[in-house]
Scaffold this active site. Structure first.
Site, PDB file in Angstrom:
ATOM      1  N   TYR A  98       0.855  -1.273   0.008  1.00  0.00           N
ATOM      2  CA  TYR A  98       0.160  -0.039  -0.101  1.00  0.00           C
ATOM      3  C   TYR A  98       1.017   1.456   0.115  1.00  0.00           C
ATOM      4  CZ  TYR A  98      -4.095  -2.385   1.286  1.00  0.00           C
ATOM      5  OH  TYR A  98      -5.501  -3.473   1.285  1.00  0.00           O
ATOM      6  N   HIS A 125       2.079   0.335  -6.193  1.00  0.00           N
ATOM      7  CA  HIS A 125       1.200  -0.067  -7.283  1.00  0.00           C
ATOM      8  C   HIS A 125       1.438   0.717  -8.571  1.00  0.00           C
ATOM      9  CE1 HIS A 125      -0.548  -2.300  -4.011  1.00  0.00           C
ATOM     10  NE2 HIS A 125      -1.267  -3.163  -4.612  1.00  0.00           N
ATOM     11  N   SER A 155      -2.411  -7.278  -6.756  1.00  0.00           N
ATOM     12  CA  SER A 155      -2.695  -5.772  -5.944  1.00  0.00           C
ATOM     13  C   SER A 155      -3.050  -6.447  -4.646  1.00  0.00           C
ATOM     14  CB  SER A 155      -3.468  -5.132  -6.748  1.00  0.00           C
ATOM     15  OG  SER A 155      -5.050  -5.252  -6.302  1.00  0.00           O
ATOM     16  N   ASP A 156      -2.782  -5.393  -3.742  1.00  0.00           N
ATOM     17  CA  ASP A 156      -3.318  -5.590  -2.346  1.00  0.00           C
ATOM     18  C   ASP A 156      -4.841  -5.111  -2.384  1.00  0.00           C
ATOM     19  OD1 ASP A 156      -3.672  -6.142   0.315  1.00  0.00           O
ATOM     20  OD2 ASP A 156      -1.907  -5.058   0.886  1.00  0.00           O
ATOM     21  N   TYR A 157      -5.539  -5.507  -1.565  1.00  0.00           N
ATOM     22  CA  TYR A 157      -7.065  -5.126  -1.529  1.00  0.00           C
ATOM     23  C   TYR A 157      -7.250  -3.687  -1.796  1.00  0.00           C
ATOM     24  CZ  TYR A 157      -8.693  -9.756  -0.774  1.00  0.00           C
ATOM     25  OH  TYR A 157      -8.953 -11.437  -0.648  1.00  0.00           O
TER      26      TYR A 157
END
Length: 783
Positions: A281, A290, A312-314
């Site tokens: 993040y 990202h 990706s992270d959430y």
């Protein structure tokens, strides 16, 4: 008729396609499949569905809904992944929202898989991912200690077995990818996610990370339906956020980034063969991970040769724009631009819902993305769908899943892990181990004495054993046992409860008085204190916080400690927590102190076996304990100009990295180098004789630290570069040898080249990072 004939011909072409032939190489199958895919089908492989499966795939009970699925996926393009199928059904009465049991999950994954294979044009199966931080986060799966606790075992073999167990439980339920292991280096205890890491040291984190990957993936052949894809988290530098706040910026030099925070990821890829990586993040030097092509393409893929895929992270791609309930990076003016940035950076798939990547088709049609870029990103994901056999044999057996989930063998392994994580920090006058035959009354007191002690990202195992239950199981009816909560940490305390409710102080103080009354006449007080799921957790929104400005014991726990200490009854304290706490008062007042972290489903049984001497504690601290929050940072591998001292205070940690006592004693002697002089590309071995000089069998962790005495850029005062855990019987001696290789000595020099510089290196061997616990020899490195 003509249209029907075309459709029939097209279907026959697909049925006879090269990618359908399992005898063809996976690489050729991938190329053939991609050549047949439409732009929409490629975009679909870069998307996932999680909570939205309630709207698109399942009914109110969590079971597959074929009519809903047909309406939602009428386009026939399929989808890349389905997230966390086991949480489709919720068990609200469980300690965590654990969802479906094994049999229910298999039925759901089989049904969803069958639908996508039969109702997408090309029959591409989906990958199911699950949370597996310390066991599959589902109902009746086996739950073992949190990673921070596993760090304290210094035992890669045990870690590999634990994650192999979890891999099998996950795969048998239909899962294919674990969003684990976390190989972040935890440098700030204020951060609520410390419990998810293996600790503060990059070498320890890398070794246990590699072990976890080998457990998850096996040899990565995936030919026995017992292994899953491992996912390295969180790339990169997530473990030292500014102010200790989750997702906050990370401001550091490239050299520090490479030598400390990227190192475990590189090792996990080079030595472990990790297949997937999750971007983090946070931002580094102003660039969110990202949207960072230098990080995800230049370093990860081009420099390191990573051939897997990045997830990706959430909701993190959305955050490149603005996510109101938490934060936004404001690199993108909308979700469409966020998708463009993430794809160009190299994020293969968006988790957890179809969101920003819904814009992929338009981005290609507008010329903002090349379709060939999508081909490159979907290729590795399709590759592993083929390698896992999902095109040939995607379905699981509910009987097998039910047999393995939470079985007796897995329960026994969880118990062994819980035993090895317990770390003895103090044992005044050898109060431990307790002697069962000399006890008439035992008081079990504290807010963590009679509750589930699992921590975050947990499922609901078949049984969890509290401290009270563990003591009762061990002592039976032979000793009177009294229990009192003493005080609360928070009201409720469940991880899922966003709001943290502080107990009423007056009510708490009355409860403390009641606890003091209850312990009267007891021979010993077993005091269970620390944190809970709310005081240390992932802060994933402004309504769900978990980072702290204060590391003191939450609530009135210190008042409880003071009141019990005044009784004069010996106090044996057991800490259950997800991060280091400043426990100066407890360390002074308790006669014995055990750090237990979160011990998983067998936490209570493990503690009882340690308390009564059936198990000799052998854990070591994987992270330093500060005297107060004002002493941060406190990690041991600091630079020479750091830790000069404070006005009227001690600069050292309360408890050092690598520290841990035993019920026996060990002598380390005769530290020697196989070769005292080597060339910069050479290797040698350091050896030490270890003798159990006590009366009981025990485990010791021999630790090797290295310091470059003169270097082109400043280097830490010591760095862990090797360790071995051994078990010795009373009087037994073993020689421990640890390799010193170029990798042990190398760093990024003044020119940022990864090299070994000639000169003198201090080799330190001992049983903790404290100077007084180390013996030093000097290694000469020549050109």
């Amino acid at each position: 008729m003509e249209k029907v004939s075309v459709e029939v011909a097209e279907q026959e072409s697909v049925e006879n396609a090269l990618y359908k032939d399992p005898t063809v190489s996976v690489k050729d199958r991938v190329a053939d499949l991609i050549s047949r895919m439409t732009l929409e089908e490629k975009a679909a492989q870069m998307m996932c569905v999680w909570n939205d499966k309630k709207e698109t795939l399942i009914d109110e009970s969590g079971n597959f809904d074929p009519e809903k699925a047909k309406r939602s996926y009428a386009h026939g393009n399929g989808i890349g992944q389905v997230g966390r199928p086991s949480d489709a059904g919720k068990d609200e009465e469980a300690s965590h929202e654990a969802g479906f049991n094994a049999r229910q999950t298999v039925k759901l994954t089989n049904d969803i898989q069958k639908f996508f294979i039969e109702n997408s044009r090309l029959g591409i199966p989906v990958i199911f991912h699950e949370e597996c931080l310390h066991g599959l986060a589902s109902k009746h799966a086996t739950s073992f200690p949190q990673p921070i606790a596993l760090g304290g075992t210094f035992n890669p073999d045990l870690v590999e077995k634990l994650y192999a167990m979890t891999a099998e439980e996950t795969r048998k339920r239909g899962g294919h990818q674990a969003l684990t292991p976390v190989v972040d280096v935890a440098r700030d205890p204020r951060w609520g996610r410390v419990e998810e890491t293996f600790g503060e040291d990059p070498y320890l984190v890398s070794q246990l990370g590699v072990a976890a990957i080998k457990g998850f993936q096996g040899d990565a052949s995936f030919d026995n339906k017992k292994h899953v894809i491992a996912t390295l988290k969180h790339f990169a530098a997530h473990g030292e956020p500014e102010s200790g706040m989750n997702c906050a910026p990370v401001n550091m030099s490239e050299r520090m980034l490479r030598d400390t925070f990227l190192m475990p990821f590189k090792e996990a890829i080079d030595e472990g063969g990790a297949i997937s990586v999750m971007a983090s993040y946070n931002e580094i030097d102003g660039v969110p991970s990202h949207a960072n092509p230098w990080l995800l393409r230049d370093v990860l893929r081009d420099e390191w040769g990573f051939e897997g895929f990045v997830v990706s992270d959430y909701y993190a791609i959305w955050e490149l724009f603005d996510r109101p309930d938490t934060h936004g990076h404001h690199l993108a003016e909308d979700r469409k631009k966020a998708a463009e940035l993430a794809i160009k950076a190299g994020v293969n798939i968006e988790f957890p819902e179809p969101d920003c990547y819904l814009n992929i088709k338009e981005l290609v049609e507008e010329g903002r993305l090349e379709e060939s870029m999508l081909d490159d990103l979907i290729a590795p994901m399709l590759y592993w769908k083929f390698k896992m056999g999902l095109f040939e044999d995607p379905y699981m057996d509910p009987d097998e899943a039910e047999a393995v989930s939470g079985c007796d063998a897995n329960k026994a392994l969880a118990l062994k892990a819980a035993e090895e994580t317990i770390t003895l920090l103090k044992n005044e006058a050898a109060v431990l181990p307790l002697k069962k035959e000399s006890l008439k009354k035992v008081a079990v007191i504290g807010p963590n004495a009679n509750c589930s002690l699992l921590g975050g990202y947990s499922g609901a195992p078949k049984e969890t054993v509290s401290v009270l239950q563990g003591v009762q199981n061990y002592l039976g009816d032979s000793v009177e046992i009294v229990y009192h909560e003493g005080c609360k940490i928070t009201v409720g305390g469940r991880w899922e409860e966003d709001k943290v409710v502080i107990p009423d102080p007056e009510t708490e103080r009355r409860s403390i008085k009641e606890a003091v009354e209850a312990v009267q006449g007891a021979d010993v007080i077993i005091l269970a204190v620390g944190g809970n799921d709310q005081t240390s957790r992932e802060a994933w929104s402004t309504h769900h916080m978990g980072d702290r400005t204060d590391l003191s014991l939450f609530g009135l726990q210190d008042e409880l400690i003071d009141a019990l200490a005044e009784t004069g009854i010996p106090v044996v304290a057991a800490l259950y927590n997800g991060r280091p706490l400043s426990i100066k008062n407890l360390s002074e007042k308790a006669d014995a102190l055990l750090e237990c972290w979160y011990g998983g489903q067998e936490a209570g049984n493990a503690l009882a076996k340690v308390l009564f001497g059936e198990v000799n504690p052998g854990g070591k601290l994987p992270i330093s304990f500060p005297r107060s929050v004002g002493h941060l940072p406190v990690y041991y591998n600091h630079k020479p100009s750091d830790r000069r001292g404070y006005l009227l205070d001690d600069v050292s940690p309360l408890f050092h990295f690598g520290y841990g006592l035993s019920y026996t004693s060990f002598e380390l002697s005769n530290v020697r180098l196989e070769q005292k002089t080597i060339e910069v590309n050479g290797s040698t071995v350091v050896s030490v004789d270890v003798t159990n000089t006590g009366d009981v069998e025990g485990a010791e962790v021999v630790q090797m630290y290295i310091r470059d005495l003169v270097s082109s850029v400043t280097r830490p005062v010591k760095e862990l570069k090797g360790f071995k855990k051994i078990w010795l019987k009373p009087g037994e001696t073993k020689t421990v040898s640890i390799d010193i290789t170029p990798k042990s000595l190398a760093f990024h020099n003044i020119e940022k080249k990864y090299v070994v510089e000639p000169g003198e290196f201090e080799i330190m061997v001992g049983n903790s990072s404290r100077d007084q616990d180390l013996t030093k020899v000097v290694l000469e490195v020549t050109k």
